[in-house]
Design an enzyme around this catalytic site. Structure first.
Site, mmCIF file in Angstrom:
data_model
loop_
_atom_site.group_PDB
_atom_site.id
_atom_site.type_symbol
_atom_site.label_atom_id
_atom_site.label_comp_id
_atom_site.label_asym_id
_atom_site.label_seq_id
_atom_site.Cartn_x
_atom_site.Cartn_y
_atom_site.Cartn_z
ATOM 1 N N TYR A 104 40.680 44.390 38.739
ATOM 2 C CA TYR A 104 39.455 43.862 39.318
ATOM 3 C C TYR A 104 38.635 43.321 38.163
ATOM 4 C CZ TYR A 104 35.099 43.192 41.723
ATOM 5 O OH TYR A 104 33.973 42.604 42.231
ATOM 6 N N CYS A 105 38.169 42.089 38.297
ATOM 7 C CA CYS A 105 37.472 41.465 37.175
ATOM 8 C C CYS A 105 35.992 41.298 37.515
ATOM 9 C CB CYS A 105 38.111 40.107 36.883
ATOM 10 S SG CYS A 105 37.363 39.280 35.487
ATOM 11 N N VAL A 106 35.135 41.994 36.787
ATOM 12 C CA VAL A 106 33.691 41.883 37.046
ATOM 13 C C VAL A 106 33.177 40.483 36.727
ATOM 14 C CG1 VAL A 106 32.975 44.294 36.867
ATOM 15 C CG2 VAL A 106 33.238 42.935 34.791
ATOM 16 N N ALA A 150 33.896 38.585 39.732
ATOM 17 C CA ALA A 150 33.514 39.299 40.954
ATOM 18 C C ALA A 150 34.607 39.221 42.011
ATOM 19 C CB ALA A 150 32.203 38.755 41.516
#
Ligand code: ZN
Length: 281
Positions: free
Chosen positions: A126-128, A131
């Site tokens: 999951y890539c902040v 998003a």
């Protein structure tokens, strides 16, 4: 993230403009042409990195279709031994995987993403920054975003290098008119350099993972199969992510046909045959 990128682009673009505009207008045709060419290349990279960024944010990373099951036909199959299940792509573990949170079966390499609240196919992480989860269908966009941003930073830094050197030698810095330009050039140069170094490291890590056909999650998993079942050689591993057509490698999206083949390969149990199927398109 887009604000960080926008900041970098505007900062570098204004530093480049202030450094190169006089050269384009005042210097000889050769220097002007070279400067214009470097500018054009920089803006081409900005267009590509923006496209890749939005592709990564907006593309569906890969949903498990409702009612998907690793079994051929019906309930009876669940009682069978593992040998039959191999046909459905359970090569990694040889047993079906179930997500308790989704209350559904999940294919190999799919993981539950608590941010999206569902399972994601061939989930990488999951890539902040974007998003979104990075998975089967937007991993290429993610890699291209890193790649084009890295190149843009590297180009920006090298275009400013000459000016930074001149400032340090005291050729331009003497005049108070140049103080603003000096600050702008220095900040842009340092930001570009820092970005290109950290992105370069990240790219090298992902290049290795594409080469060996690992996802980030799998790379950090403690227990791993001795013989990695997804590794089909560097070229095929690469083609699984980027496709077989050279010109498609550089754009962050897949054609409908490519997407259908990838989903089919992932969901119907021949995860490593994607490359072969691309070739057949
Ligand atoms: Zn789930």
């Amino acid at each position: 993230m887009i604000l960080v990128v926008l900041f970098f682009v505007l900062l570098t673009a204004s530093a480049l403009l202030s450094a190169y505009a006089p050269r384009i207008t005042h210097d000889g045709a050769g220097t002007a042409a070279a400067s214009l060419l470097a500018f054009a290349l920089f803006f081409f990279l900005v267009v590509m990195l923006t496209w890749s960024y939005f592709a990564c944010v907006l593309l569906e990373p890969g949903k498990v279709p409702q009612g998907w099951s690793p079994f051929e036909t019906d309930e009876a199959d669940r009682l069978e031994s593992g040998s039959h299940r191999q046909d459905k792509g359970l090569t990694g573990t040889g047993r079906p995987r179930y997500c308790r949170k989704c209350q559904a079966w999940k294919p190999e390499r799919a993981h539950h993403d608590s941010m999206l609240g569902r399972c994601v196919l061939r989930m990488d992480h999951y890539c902040v920054w974007v998003a979104n989860s990075v998975g089967l269908l937007n991993y290429k966009a993610f890699l291209l975003f890193l790649f084009y941003t890295f190149l843009a930073c590297l180009l920006g830094a090298s275009m400013l290098l000459g000016d930074v050197a001149r400032f340090f030698k005291g050729i331009d810095a003497a005049s108070p008119d140049n103080a603003g330009r000096f600050a702008l050039t220095m900040i842009a140069f340092v930001v570009d350099l820092a970005f290109s170094l950290s992105l370069g490291g990240l790219l090298a890590m992902h290049a290795r993972m594409v080469w060996l056909n690992y996802t980030t999650i799998e790379m950090f998993e403690k227990q791993r199969a001795a013989q990695w079942p997804y590794d089909r050689g560097a070229r095929r591993n690469f083609e699984e992510v980027f496709g077989t057509r050279f010109w498609r490698w550089w754009v962050p999206t897949y054609t409908a046909a490519e997407k259908a083949r990838m989903l089919d390969a992932t969901l119907n149990g021949h995860p490593s045959s994607t490359a072969t199927e691309f070739a057949a398109l």
